[in-house]
Enzyme design. Structure first.
Site, PDB file in Angstrom:
ATOM      1  N   CYS A  58     -27.257  33.992  25.443  1.00 54.80           N
ATOM      2  CA  CYS A  58     -26.506  32.553  24.669  1.00 54.80           C
ATOM      3  C   CYS A  58     -25.647  33.003  26.237  1.00 54.80           C
ATOM      4  CB  CYS A  58     -26.012  33.682  23.742  1.00 54.80           C
ATOM      5  SG  CYS A  58     -24.810  34.671  24.014  1.00 54.80           S
ATOM      6  N   HIS A  77     -20.664  37.460  22.155  1.00 53.76           N
ATOM      7  CA  HIS A  77     -21.509  35.965  21.267  1.00 53.76           C
ATOM      8  C   HIS A  77     -20.795  34.924  22.434  1.00 53.76           C
ATOM      9  CE1 HIS A  77     -24.881  32.873  20.479  1.00 53.76           C
ATOM     10  NE2 HIS A  77     -23.573  32.409  19.841  1.00 53.76           N
TER      11      HIS A  77
END
Length: 1365
Positions: A182, A485
């Site tokens: 990510c 994330h």
């Protein structure tokens, strides 16, 4: 749109007008068109007035299917008729239930064809002209916050169709997260949305002759950007980009810092772009300059150097401060705030020639065109010694004015106040923008300088109003310092719209969403505020200078350079090829295919055939797939519908050879609820038609006289046939008499049913697709008995309960294995009688054959040769022998079809064995007669066996694929299983004494057996047969191994008695160990337990030694050596008994210790104590009783500790604590010493430690050791790692928790000064400690999960170091 809960706690959108007045209908739709979607559920909440045609439209919209290519049918009824596509009838009038009641529907194929997936031809964000209408289309999973709304209905987030095939509603394309990439996706999307970077990358042309495109980072980035701008997919992969980095698949599972990736990627691009127009692109866009200066406060002299930067790191919370900075502007001011060097930190001034107070700081000289700010949210907590994330609130403006913090004067004249002094080396001599030598020694590649198109003089004269930057990218981190994330919020310079780029999900957001990334909470900015704040906050900010003369626009498709046009065309053709391939996949039927190969036996594969291919063409494909060319002709093969689970041939396809497979299989699917079988036949045979409604029956013929059960014959019948008609069918197939026939159906593993009602149908009797029956058609009087009292029942009962075991005998046992038969014992145990025992025992041999036809022919031949002998040896009701092959032998038997029957007969000859569970062997005279017979006599004796070759169970032979005129032929792989059952014995042995009752809770025997394991009364006879391992068995040395066929309801005691003749010693003098899959052995000691837990081909090892009696336990005794490197030393194996005291067990140990371990001890100079792995625990006192005071189990382990003085532990209220002194002045740990405490008082412990260590009480400090014994710890860490002098008064509370014997306590003198170590001495001591701790198996120091360094390899991959693991 506002969301409100329904009656079923589902959140549904609230209609703007009169939504609450109209009832709504909740539809739960299951897609059963393919195996991939059958577990998905789509929930739609619609107004009750919605029409059926509108329902179809909404379902098509949500699933991504083309309306009209699928059907909807009720899922909770038997009526599978589809709902009308064009009906204008409302849901309420169509029997749908409103008010939150769930209406279950199934989405099915239409006319046998799978639904078509709708295609999306939307363009890019710049050209698509998307509108914010309410009828948004949903394809793929919802965003993580599940805030997406759809025209007045609700869709579950877990439902996903073609999520990667259709572009987002925003017009932008997402990036697929490979695993933990990510951070990479966020940076790539930011670079793509930077017009200047994207355009410059497009203008660079790749020369394929100079570099491999796979390893070219700029080319793969260029290709990725082209796909992001022109692809119609929802998301694209980044694997080609990471492959150009030199990364393998493991890198996808490593999460890194996005700022670190940015720096490393820019360095790699600069290296790749050398000698090109883009060589200085990174510096032109991202590089700024600052001055690092020190100014003397006495004379005003200033020394400085010019430095460059690509990003500005901003501190969130200053070191030691309790509050964080509130904004980016505040943090920037702190960044340039100078610090005063005074006191011991004074600066040596070259002009004053002495140390003076000075001011040290930074000044910005130039800001880059693209300004990158890194918010340093990751910090290190020196209290906990762990990395932490600071979630404090820090605001940032949409437009940032940098003019207040730039030093214009310094930029005009960088040598101010220092150019007059040339004495300072490398200081004040940088008259240009070049870096001086004293700060260019960094290990990294020189980042160069800012070579902006605007000269220095022009920059110096710029008005400050032009230093306004606009925010266009916010990289957000959600999570903690351990992991999380990343996603990016990016503003388009085309229309000013903010979008969230969250991996493959791209959605529109607002300024409110940007403000949510400030972090923090609504409360005050205190020290602990970040601990309770949101973990989702901005981590990197990228601003662009507002300069109309330089601000670029995105390059449109029409303006692409020629090489980019070629690349676009190439990628378009690639996508079209993928689309065509998907179309082919969508029209391909994929079904499991089986074939009984004449050579390779049962084969399994997957047949992939286009839906328009005919059955004949599919059969030809299957023929080649199964490699039958040259073995069987194509004319002798056909495809039939097959059920692998039930081994059932459902139907054949006569007359449908030209039918397309799509229609034949019921539609195009990736998996089906049935299979196909490629059936083969011999040239002289014809295929038998298999009709729908038929059931397959495997018929086993039972011969009572010979007590055999034949291999199965396959018969097909109808469920509506009566028992009488079924008997006539079997009589015709097996050549038996229907009048005297008894048919027994095995409905499940432990359920035998006699079919005795003539007019009852097979369906009523419990027949299903595939069935197994036993038939017997003799004229004996056995049929007059009740079924559960008949010999037929006993044979079938024995057939289902006999297992095969491999028994490995001890090498020390007397005699050789071939002579170890029951005849050796003569009449040693003649006092024990058996049911069914007689003077003439039958010598038997089990012949293992694979081919059904050979078995039948061999059986008939043997019958003719020895019919008289067979008549003279009739079996009793309680037959004593049956040879049964285990299911796991099937593969072996199938793979040996080429072996002739005659060879197998010679290989499997063996002397007969007939033993009852009580253990009386056969008469020795009979044994002698058996030994003296010739081979021919033994061949003749096969017909007199209680088990013939036909005893092969159905699981070890082949069934028929088709029934030709010449009789049955082989069928594919019919599997039956022998079960572990107990229900069959209930009626058969009613009123008889059974010896397989459940074992008592304690180990050992129960009342059925005496102390020697002998049966006290008449035991029920259960089958036992043994023979040496044949050469075909690959379990070990045949001279030391027995193959035992035994009724698994036999008890361990009876099993051991039957093994006595083979082991050569009484049952009480050997032990039975069960061998598990990992070769671990565990002793079986419960004599009254049956062998029900054993299964076919289990292994058993026999070891000589006294077997345990009732209430006895085998115990392993280890010596505890407190001050040795290995504190645990094995001594002896012994036996403790229930009710024995510790003192008695110590007395029994003394002679063993003296004889086996040369330990001459007195009973008061050693103790026994609890052993938990290597941890010494509770001290056992002499008066403790096993099973009453001390829990004991089989294979128990105990510590023996030798004492230097008589035992001091007299009571359970005492505590034995192990202590160890730590000497800081010597950096050494003393040896273990035990102290006995009378109570759990900390004061008493300190007094004992003071006495033992001769330390004044007020100077004593102690700490409990961590981990398992011996709680070793490095002397370099013991001072800070342990919790010294805890403030508690008792030992049984935190942080001590000393409640049992064996705890380790370290103590020290607080006045003792630690040793001063030089760096070399510390390193040397560290090496010694590492070696010492590794020997004891303890950790050297705390080490969190090591982070792998982020690297991009310019040569295609990392160099492999063969010396490293």
């Amino acid at each position: 749109m506002e969301m409100v809960p329904s009656e079923e706690n589902q959140f549904v959108p609230k209609e703007i007008r009169n939504a609450a007045e109209e009832p709504r209908v909740l539809c739960i739709i299951q897609d059963i068109t393919s195996a991939k979607t059958i577990n998905e559920r789509l929930a739609i909440n619609l107004p009750a007035s919605t029409t059926l045609s509108r329902l179809y439209e909404d379902v098509a919209l949500k699933t991504g299917y083309v309306n009209g290519t699928f059907d909807l049918a009720w899922g909770n009824t038997q009526d599978m008729a589809p709902l009308d596509h064009g009906s204008e009838m409302s849901l309420l009038d169509s029997a749908f239930e409103p008010f939150g009641k769930r209406n279950f529907l199934q989405l099915t194929d239409k006319d046998g064809e799978q639904p078509q997936i709708a295609s999306d031809e939307s363009g890019t964000a710049e050209s698509s002209g998307l509108e914010d209408n309410s009828q948004e289309r949903f394809i793929g999973p919802l965003p993580r916050d599940c805030t997406a709304s759809f025209s007045g209905d609700y869709c579950t987030p877990s439902y996903s169709y073609s999520s990667i095939l259709t572009k987002s509603e925003t017009g932008y394309v997402g990036l697929v997260n490979q695993a933990m990439t990510c951070y990479l996706n966020s940076l790539l999307q930011t670079l793509f949305m930077t017009p200047e970077f994207r355009n410059a990358l497009y203008n660079w042309e790749f020369e394929e002759s100079e570099e491999d495109p796979v390893t070219s980072i700029p080319f793969q980035l260029q290709r990725l950007f082209v796909l992001l701008q022109t692809s119609k997919k929802r998301a694209i992969e980044t694997t080609d980009v990471t492959r150009s980095f030199g990364w393998d698949s493991s890198e996808a599972w490593q999460q890194h810092d996005v700022q670190e990736l940015c720096r490393v990627m820019f360095d790699a691009l600069e290296q790749k772009w050398k000698q090109t127009v883009q060589a200085d692109l990174i510096n032109q866009l991202y590089q700024g300059k600052l001055k690092d200066y020190v100014r003397c406060l006495e004379c005003g002299y200033e020394s400085w150097r010019i430095d460059t930067y690509l990003d500005i790191p901003l501190v969130i919370r200053p070191f030691g401060a309790s509050q964080a900075y509130g904004s980016v502007e505040e943090a920037l001011q702190a960044f340039i705030q100078p610090e005063t060097l005074d006191g011991p930190n004074q600066y040596f001034c070259e002009r004053c020639k002495k140390k003076c107070d000075a001011r040290k700081g930074l000044r910005f000289l130039h800001f880059p065109y693209l300004l990158t700010l890194q918010l340093k949210r990751f910090d290190f907590d020196y209290t906990t010694m762990h990395r932490i994330k600071l979630n404090d609130r820090m605001t940032f403006p949409e437009e940032l004015d940098m003019s207040p913090i730039i030093d214009v004067e310094d930029e005009k004249s960088p040598q101010t106040e220092s150019s007059t002094d040339s004495g300072a080396e490398n200081e004040g001599s940088c008259h240009s923008d070049q870096m001086s030598n004293d700060f260019s020694t960094d290990d990294c590649v020189d980042e160069g300088i800012c070579l902006d198109s605007t000269g220095s003089a022009e920059r110096a004269l710029k008005p400050k109003s032009l230093l306004t930057f606009e925010l266009f990218s916010v990289m957000v981190h959600s999570g903690s310092a351990a992991g999380g994330h990343y996603y990016a919020c990016i503003k388009s310079f085309s229309d000013g719209q903010w979008c969230s780029f969250n991996d493959q999900h791209v959605s529109k957001i607002t300024q409110d969403d940007i403000r949510k990334t400030y972090g923090g909470s609504s409360g005050s900015r205190g020290y602990y505020s970040s601990a309770f704040a949101s973990s989702t906050n901005a981590y990197m900010l990228i601003y662009r200078l507002k300069d109309p003369s330089r601000n670029a626009k995105y390059l449109s498709v029409e303006d692409f350079p020629e090489h980019i046009r070629s690349l676009v065309q190439k990628e378009k053709e690639s996508e079209e090829q993928e689309k065509r391939q998907r179309e082919i996949e969508r029209n391909t039927c994929k079904i499991k295919l089986f074939c009984m190969h004449p050579v390779k036996m049962m084969m399994e594969s997957k047949l992939e055939v286009h839906k328009d291919k005919t059955l004949t063409e599919a059969a030809e494909m299957a023929y080649k797939l199964m490699e039958l060319e040259g073995v069987v002709s194509l004319d002798c093969c056909r495809l039939v519908k097959y059920d692998e689970f039930h081994e059932y041939l459902e139907r054949s396809y006569e007359g449908e050879e030209d039918t397309p497979m799509g229609l034949l299989l019921g539609g195009v699917k990736s998996s089906y609820m049935f299979d196909l079988l490629l059936e083969t036949r011999r040239p002289e045979q014809v295929f038998q038609p298999y009709k729908l409604g038929e059931v397959m029956v495997k018929v086993h013929v039972v011969e009572l006289k010979r007590e055999t059960i034949s291999a199965p014959i396959s018969v097909r019948a109808y469920l509506n046939q009566t028992t009488t008609e079924f008997k006539q069918l079997i009589a015709k197939a097996a050549g038996l008499s229907a009048e005297t026939m008894r048919v027994v159906l095995e409905r499940c593993y432990n359920d035998l049913r006699l079919l005795y009602v003539p007019n009852k149908t097979l369906k009523a009797e419990g027949f299903f697709r595939s069935n197994k029956v036993f038939v017997e058609s003799s004229e004996s009087t056995d049929h007059q008995l009740a079924f559960t009292d008949s010999l037929l029942w006993k044979l079938l009962d024995r057939h289902g309960n006999t297992i095969r075991l491999f028994v490995f005998l001890p090498e020390q046992s007397p005699g050789t294995l071939p002579s170890r038969t029951p005849c050796q014992k003569g009449g040693a145990d003649s006092d024990v009688s058996f049911e069914g025992s007689g003077d003439n025992r039958k010598c038997v041999e089990a012949i293992l054959e694979e081919s059904t036809e050979k078995l039948q022919n061999l059986s008939l031949q043997q019958q003719r040769q020895s019919s008289s002998a067979s008549e003279s040896q009739k079996s009793s009701d309680t037959s004593d022998f049956e040879h049964i092959e285990s299911p796991t032998q099937q593969a072996d038997s199938n793979s040996s079809l080429c072996v002739s029957a005659d060879n197998r007969e010679l290989e499997n000859r063996i002397r007969p064995t007939a033993v009852g569970s009580g253990g009386t062997p056969s008469d020795p005279e009979n044994h002698s007669a058996c030994e003296e017979r010739s081979d021919s006599e033994m061949n003749n004796d096969r017909s007199t066996s209680s088990v013939d070759s036909d005893i092969l169970s159905s699981s070890h032979s082949s069934d028929t694929l088709c029934n030709a005129d010449s009789g049955p032929v082989q069928l594919a792989n019919g599997l039956d299983s022998h079960s572990i059952t107990s229900s069959r014995r209930s009626k058969a042995h009613e009123g008889k004494k059974e010896t397989w009752d459940t074992a008592e809770e304690d180990s050992g025997t129960d009342s059925e057996y005496d102390d020697n394991g002998k049966s006290k009364g008449g035991a029920q006879y259960l089958y036992f047969g043994a023979e040496p391992c044949s050469q075909d068995d690959t379990v070990g040395d045949a001279q030391k191994c027995l193959v035992v066929h035994v009724d698994k309801r036999i008890t361990l005691a009876a099993f051991k008695q039957n093994l006595e003749p083979y082991v050569g010693v009484p049952a009480t003098q050997f032990k039975v160990f069960r061998v598990y899959a990992n070769n671990q052995e565990f002793e079986s000691i419960r004599l009254n337990e049956t062998l029900s837990s054993f299964s076919d081909d289990n292994k058993i090892t026999i070891r000589l030694g006294r077997a345990l009696k009732k209430g006895e336990y085998r115990v392993k005794v280890y010596q505890l050596l407190l001050n040795e490197t290995e504190p645990c030393k094995f001594l002896v194996d012994t036996v403790f008994a229930k009710g024995m005291t510790v003192g008695q067990s110590k007395e029994e140990l003394l002679p063993q210790l003296k004889e086996q371990c040369k330990l001459d001890l007195s009973i008061d100079r050693f103790r026994l104590r609890k052993k938990t792995w290597k941890n010494p625990g509770t001290v056992f006192l002499d008066y403790h009783v096993y099973e009453e005071d001390i829990s004991i189990s089989s294979n128990w382990e105990v510590f023996l500790e030798v004492l230097n003085e008589p035992e001091k532990m007299k009571s359970m209220s005492q505590l034995a604590v192990l202590t160890r002194r730590w000497g800081p002045s010597t950096m050494k740990l003393g040896s273990f010493q035990e102290v006995i405490l009378e109570s759990s008082s900390v004061d008493e412990l300190k007094e004992k430690l003071s006495e033992v260590g001769d330390i004044p009480l007020e100077n004593l400090e102690f700490a409990k050791g961590r981990g398992t014994f011996p709680c070793d710890i490095s002397v370099l860490e013991i001072q800070q790692d342990l919790d010294w002098n805890p403030k508690v008064s008792t030992l049984n509370v935190w942080p001590l928790y000393i409640c049992d014997d064996g705890a380790v306590v370290f103590y020290r003198n607080s006045t003792e000064e630690p040793m001063e170590l030089s760096e070399d001495e510390r390193n040397e001591l560290m090496k010694k400690e590492s070696t010492r701790l590794l020997k004891t198996g303890h950790r050297v120091s705390y080490s969190p999960r090591k982070e792998k360094a982020l690297k991009i390899y310019l040569d295609g991959g990392p160099a492999k170091d063969l010396g490293q693991d």
